[in-house]
Design an enzyme around this catalytic site. Structure first.
Site, PDB file in Angstrom:
ATOM      1  N   ARG A 136       0.826  -1.214   0.000  1.00 46.11           N
ATOM      2  CA  ARG A 136       0.000   0.000   0.000  1.00 46.11           C
ATOM      3  C   ARG A 136       0.858   1.260   0.000  1.00 46.11           C
ATOM      4  O   ARG A 136       0.428   2.303  -0.431  1.00 46.11           O
ATOM      5  CB  ARG A 136      -0.860   0.041   1.280  1.00 46.11           C
ATOM      6  CG  ARG A 136      -2.005  -0.917   1.318  1.00 46.11           C
ATOM      7  CD  ARG A 136      -2.586  -1.006   2.740  1.00 46.11           C
ATOM      8  NE  ARG A 136      -3.127   0.241   3.244  1.00 46.11           N
ATOM      9  CZ  ARG A 136      -4.364   0.668   3.043  1.00 46.11           C
ATOM     10  NH1 ARG A 136      -5.204  -0.054   2.334  1.00 46.11           N
ATOM     11  NH2 ARG A 136      -4.786   1.802   3.550  1.00 46.11           N
TER      12      ARG A 136
ATOM     13  N   ARG B 142      -8.433  -6.872  13.816  1.00 47.97           N
ATOM     14  CA  ARG B 142      -7.572  -6.102  14.698  1.00 47.97           C
ATOM     15  C   ARG B 142      -8.398  -4.916  15.154  1.00 47.97           C
ATOM     16  O   ARG B 142      -9.105  -4.285  14.344  1.00 47.97           O
ATOM     17  CB  ARG B 142      -6.346  -5.645  13.899  1.00 47.97           C
ATOM     18  CG  ARG B 142      -5.221  -5.166  14.746  1.00 47.97           C
ATOM     19  CD  ARG B 142      -4.536  -6.295  15.476  1.00 47.97           C
ATOM     20  NE  ARG B 142      -3.479  -5.717  16.307  1.00 47.97           N
ATOM     21  CZ  ARG B 142      -3.167  -6.139  17.500  1.00 47.97           C
ATOM     22  NH1 ARG B 142      -3.814  -7.163  18.055  1.00 47.97           N
ATOM     23  NH2 ARG B 142      -2.188  -5.583  18.184  1.00 47.97           N
TER      24      ARG B 142
ATOM     25  N   ASP C   8     -10.405   0.903   1.237  1.00 45.73           N
ATOM     26  CA  ASP C   8     -10.358   2.333   1.522  1.00 45.73           C
ATOM     27  C   ASP C   8     -11.713   2.937   1.168  1.00 45.73           C
ATOM     28  O   ASP C   8     -12.541   2.293   0.513  1.00 45.73           O
ATOM     29  CB  ASP C   8      -9.246   3.002   0.706  1.00 45.73           C
ATOM     30  CG  ASP C   8      -7.886   2.849   1.384  1.00 45.73           C
ATOM     31  OD1 ASP C   8      -7.856   2.780   2.629  1.00 45.73           O
ATOM     32  OD2 ASP C   8      -6.867   2.802   0.672  1.00 45.73           O
TER      33      ASP C   8
HETATM   34  P1  FAD Z   1     -18.212   0.860   8.378  1.00 45.61           P
HETATM   35  O1  FAD Z   1     -17.806   2.280   8.313  1.00 45.61           O
HETATM   36  O2  FAD Z   1     -17.573  -0.022   9.386  1.00 45.61           O
HETATM   37  O3  FAD Z   1     -19.799   0.823   8.562  1.00 45.61           O
HETATM   38  C1  FAD Z   1     -20.497  -0.345   8.929  1.00 45.61           C
HETATM   39  C2  FAD Z   1     -21.591   0.077   9.881  1.00 45.61           C
HETATM   40  O4  FAD Z   1     -22.424  -1.050  10.141  1.00 45.61           O
HETATM   41  C3  FAD Z   1     -21.061   0.549  11.226  1.00 45.61           C
HETATM   42  O5  FAD Z   1     -21.508   1.869  11.506  1.00 45.61           O
HETATM   43  C4  FAD Z   1     -21.635  -0.464  12.218  1.00 45.61           C
HETATM   44  O6  FAD Z   1     -22.008   0.114  13.466  1.00 45.61           O
HETATM   45  C5  FAD Z   1     -22.850  -0.985  11.476  1.00 45.61           C
HETATM   46  N1  FAD Z   1     -23.254  -2.315  11.904  1.00 45.61           N
HETATM   47  C6  FAD Z   1     -22.496  -3.423  11.967  1.00 45.61           C
HETATM   48  N2  FAD Z   1     -23.221  -4.454  12.440  1.00 45.61           N
HETATM   49  C7  FAD Z   1     -24.463  -3.979  12.676  1.00 45.61           C
HETATM   50  C8  FAD Z   1     -25.648  -4.563  13.196  1.00 45.61           C
HETATM   51  N3  FAD Z   1     -25.704  -5.840  13.577  1.00 45.61           N
HETATM   52  N4  FAD Z   1     -26.755  -3.786  13.305  1.00 45.61           N
HETATM   53  C9  FAD Z   1     -26.724  -2.474  12.962  1.00 45.61           C
HETATM   54  N5  FAD Z   1     -25.611  -1.875  12.476  1.00 45.61           N
HETATM   55  C10 FAD Z   1     -24.496  -2.622  12.342  1.00 45.61           C
HETATM   56  N6  FAD Z   1      -9.958   4.794   4.159  1.00 45.61           N
HETATM   57  C11 FAD Z   1      -9.417   5.761   3.369  1.00 45.61           C
HETATM   58  O7  FAD Z   1      -9.794   5.875   2.202  1.00 45.61           O
HETATM   59  N7  FAD Z   1      -8.492   6.644   3.861  1.00 45.61           N
HETATM   60  C12 FAD Z   1      -8.044   6.580   5.140  1.00 45.61           C
HETATM   61  O8  FAD Z   1      -7.204   7.389   5.536  1.00 45.61           O
HETATM   62  C13 FAD Z   1      -8.578   5.579   5.988  1.00 45.61           C
HETATM   63  N8  FAD Z   1      -8.168   5.469   7.262  1.00 45.61           N
HETATM   64  C14 FAD Z   1      -8.690   4.507   8.053  1.00 45.61           C
HETATM   65  C15 FAD Z   1      -8.246   4.449   9.384  1.00 45.61           C
HETATM   66  C16 FAD Z   1      -8.761   3.483  10.226  1.00 45.61           C
HETATM   67  C17 FAD Z   1      -8.289   3.419  11.640  1.00 45.61           C
HETATM   68  C18 FAD Z   1      -9.730   2.555   9.734  1.00 45.61           C
HETATM   69  C19 FAD Z   1     -10.288   1.499  10.642  1.00 45.61           C
HETATM   70  C20 FAD Z   1     -10.174   2.626   8.443  1.00 45.61           C
HETATM   71  C21 FAD Z   1      -9.658   3.601   7.582  1.00 45.61           C
HETATM   72  N9  FAD Z   1     -10.099   3.724   6.266  1.00 45.61           N
HETATM   73  C22 FAD Z   1      -9.557   4.687   5.451  1.00 45.61           C
HETATM   74  C23 FAD Z   1     -11.128   2.809   5.712  1.00 45.61           C
HETATM   75  C24 FAD Z   1     -12.560   3.355   5.845  1.00 45.61           C
HETATM   76  O9  FAD Z   1     -12.862   3.542   7.199  1.00 45.61           O
HETATM   77  C25 FAD Z   1     -13.513   2.322   5.229  1.00 45.61           C
HETATM   78  O10 FAD Z   1     -13.194   2.086   3.878  1.00 45.61           O
HETATM   79  C26 FAD Z   1     -14.996   2.715   5.280  1.00 45.61           C
HETATM   80  O11 FAD Z   1     -15.333   3.438   6.415  1.00 45.61           O
HETATM   81  C27 FAD Z   1     -15.811   1.440   5.212  1.00 45.61           C
HETATM   82  O12 FAD Z   1     -17.191   1.714   5.178  1.00 45.61           O
HETATM   83  P2  FAD Z   1     -18.218   0.523   5.458  1.00 45.61           P
HETATM   84  O13 FAD Z   1     -19.570   1.089   5.230  1.00 45.61           O
HETATM   85  O14 FAD Z   1     -17.805  -0.681   4.713  1.00 45.61           O
HETATM   86  O15 FAD Z   1     -17.993   0.125   6.976  1.00 45.61           O
HETATM   87  N1  UDP Z   2       3.516   0.871   7.887  1.00 39.73           N
HETATM   88  C1  UDP Z   2       4.747   0.838   8.493  1.00 39.73           C
HETATM   89  N2  UDP Z   2       5.252   1.982   9.015  1.00 39.73           N
HETATM   90  C2  UDP Z   2       4.599   3.156   8.969  1.00 39.73           C
HETATM   91  C3  UDP Z   2       3.337   3.186   8.343  1.00 39.73           C
HETATM   92  C4  UDP Z   2       2.813   2.026   7.818  1.00 39.73           C
HETATM   93  O1  UDP Z   2       5.368  -0.221   8.572  1.00 39.73           O
HETATM   94  O2  UDP Z   2       5.115   4.163   9.475  1.00 39.73           O
HETATM   95  C5  UDP Z   2       2.981  -0.407   7.334  1.00 39.73           C
HETATM   96  C6  UDP Z   2       2.111  -1.147   8.360  1.00 39.73           C
HETATM   97  O3  UDP Z   2       2.302  -2.535   8.163  1.00 39.73           O
HETATM   98  C7  UDP Z   2       0.722  -0.750   7.962  1.00 39.73           C
HETATM   99  C8  UDP Z   2       0.849  -0.701   6.442  1.00 39.73           C
HETATM  100  O4  UDP Z   2       2.161  -0.172   6.220  1.00 39.73           O
HETATM  101  O5  UDP Z   2      -0.239  -1.690   8.380  1.00 39.73           O
HETATM  102  C9  UDP Z   2      -0.190   0.147   5.739  1.00 39.73           C
HETATM  103  O6  UDP Z   2      -0.095   1.458   6.231  1.00 39.73           O
HETATM  104  P1  UDP Z   2      -1.290   2.486   6.120  1.00 39.73           P
HETATM  105  O7  UDP Z   2      -0.789   3.817   6.567  1.00 39.73           O
HETATM  106  O8  UDP Z   2      -1.861   2.363   4.762  1.00 39.73           O
HETATM  107  O9  UDP Z   2      -2.273   1.895   7.204  1.00 39.73           O
HETATM  108  P2  UDP Z   2      -3.775   2.280   7.611  1.00 39.73           P
HETATM  109  O10 UDP Z   2      -3.941   3.756   7.390  1.00 39.73           O
HETATM  110  O11 UDP Z   2      -4.645   1.426   6.755  1.00 39.73           O
HETATM  111  O12 UDP Z   2      -3.834   1.908   9.046  1.00 39.73           O
END
Ligand code: FAD
Ligand code: UDP
Length: 367
Positions: A172, A249, A350
């Site tokens: 990524r 996770r 994403d």
């Molecule tokens: P979710 O947002 O998880 O929505 C699913 C919903 O279903 C939740 O609100 C949940 O409460 C609900 N649900 C589940 N089970 C039930 C149930 N039984 N009854 C009622 N409701 C329920 N993407 C990027 O493009 N850029 C980023 O920088 C980025 N950073 C991220 C950082 C983190 C820490 C994480 C975890 C993800 C990140 N992502 C990022 C990914 C992004 O969050 C997801 O692609 C997107 O939010 C997924 O949308 P979704 O609708 O699939 O899931």
């Molecule tokens: N990663 C790393 N060092 C960094 C940032 C990212 O080794 O400083 C690795 C790590 O394994 C991570 C992966 O690259 O899970 C993808 O990073 P990204 O920033 O895309 O993670 P996310 O935003 O999805 O948590």
């Protein structure tokens, strides 16, 4: 005839895009979510006038102009470019791995010198056919970067040894031989002006939404309300974990408000050594160039997931992917249930990918 055409379980991006498009075509939709708010993981909470990314830093990026125009039709995006820093044992390095990083590590000033340095380390490692994240990382960037900027972060993030993780995770990250700290290669990038809620509120505007409702508390009753269910929750939970539980996770977020204007000078600083328990510190105001008198920062602590916790990252190793396939086989036989999004498809999506997937899915079902 049932009360609704679609019951959409989950008000995250997949559910919200599906509901929006179906409603536009005259379908009757009800969206439910077990959280007390809409938006899923992109939800922001306002604190001290700052949009706090409650579930971790979210930076929108895409190469697809259709998706970019789509999100911009709900809210204007700013010019934010993600340029995180890595703090390893008190020293700062630019990310992603680029000429600035190579200069900071080795004082090399030209792409040739940097390439030679990496090449030498890759050759010394003897890895020719990378089989896991560690081997993949070393064969891309060599051992110095692996040990300072990847190993500690990755093993904290995933709670597993880098030798036990799939190689695709590290692919990524860009690797560049230019002085360019942009974390993404995509053509379009930014943060919604006013926060992500503007996007999800726009998508769900005029649609019936009920929060704090868990589908599984009354699966039969909710299912009976609609002709078709769009399910964006955990696929294994939908099938009562009959083949076993998929692993995820999770993260614990510690939010702190500080009585100062600027805490770390950047939206994201990663802590890449194993001994610091968090992986990154976010300073939310910098996503929107905020000048508020106070600041809110969030420390992100990765942790083991168990039932009842929020599942942030699917663990796409062989064991879990095989288990997922069993659930997917059941899902494919369903006539009135559509599975979509990060949890139901067990995919490290994403935002732009989840929106793309929802648009394709809704088009298919409305055709
Ligand atoms: P979710 O947002 O998880 O929505 C699913 C919903 O279903 C939740 O609100 C949940 O409460 C609900 N649900 C589940 N089970 C039930 C149930 N039984 N009854 C009622 N409701 C329920 N993407 C990027 O493009 N850029 C980023 O920088 C980025 N950073 C991220 C950082 C983190 C820490 C994480 C975890 C993800 C990140 N992502 C990022 C990914 C992004 O969050 C997801 O692609 C997107 O939010 C997924 O949308 P979704 O609708 O699939 O899931
Ligand atoms: N990663 C790393 N060092 C960094 C940032 C990212 O080794 O400083 C690795 C790590 O394994 C991570 C992966 O690259 O899970 C993808 O990073 P990204 O920033 O895309 O993670 P996310 O935003 O999805 O948590």
């Amino acid at each position: 005839m049932k009360q609704y055409d679609f019951l959409i379980v989950g008000a995250g991006l997949f559910g919200a895009v599906f509901a929006h498009e179906a409603t536009k075509k005259g379908k009757r939709c009800l969206v439910i979510d077990r959280r007390e708010h809409i938006g899923g993981n992109v939800f922001c909470e306002e604190v001290e006038g700052i949009n706090v990314h409650k579930y971790g830093a979210h930076i929108f990026h895409t190469n697809d102009k259709t998706i970019w125009d789509y999100v911009n039709s709900f809210v204007e995006f700013n010019r934010y470019t993600n340029s995180p820093l890595a703090n390893f044992e008190g020293e700062l390095y630019n990310l992603p791995f680029n000429m600035n990083t190579f200069y900071q590590l080795w004082k090399v000033k030209t792409p040739e010198e940097a390439q030679a340095k990496i090449q030498e380390q890759v050759e010394n490692s003897g890895i020719t056919n990378p089989q896991n994240l560690e081997e993949q990382a070393i064969s891309l960037v060599g051992t110095d970067i692996y040990h300072k900027l990847i190993k500690g972060y990755t093993e904290k993030q995933w709670g597993r040894k880098a030798t036990e993780l799939p190689a695709f995770i590290i692919k990524r990250l860009p690797l560049r031989f230019t002085f360019d700290n942009n974390y993404f290669n995509d053509k379009y990038q930014g943060i919604p002006i006013g926060g992500y809620n503007k996007l999800t509120e726009g998508l769900l505007s005029g649609i019936e939404v009920k929060t704090s409702i868990d589908f599984f508390e009354n699966k039969k009753q909710y299912s009976d309300l609609a002709e078709t269910i769009v399910f964006t929750g955990h696929i294994d939970e939908y099938y009562n974990y009959q083949f076993g539980k998929l692993e995820y996770r999770s993260l614990r977020f510690e939010h702190e408000t500080h009585d100062k204007e600027n805490y770390q000078g950047n939206a994201v600083v990663n802590y890449t050594e194993a001994d610091v328990p968090y992986t990154r510190i976010l300073e939310h105001k910098h996503f929107e160039f905020g000048r508020q008198p106070k600041t809110v920062v969030t420390k992100e602590y990765p942790c083991e997931w168990s039932s009842g916790m929020e599942a942030y990252y699917p663990i796409n190793d062989e064991k879990n992917n095989d288990l997922f396939k069993k659930y997917r086989d059941l899902a494919e036989k369903e006539e009135n249930v559509i599975f979509g999004g990060r949890l139901a498809e067990y995919k490290y999506y994403d935002m732009h990918q989840v929106i793309g997937s929802a648009l394709v899915t809704v088009k298919k079902y409305l055709a």
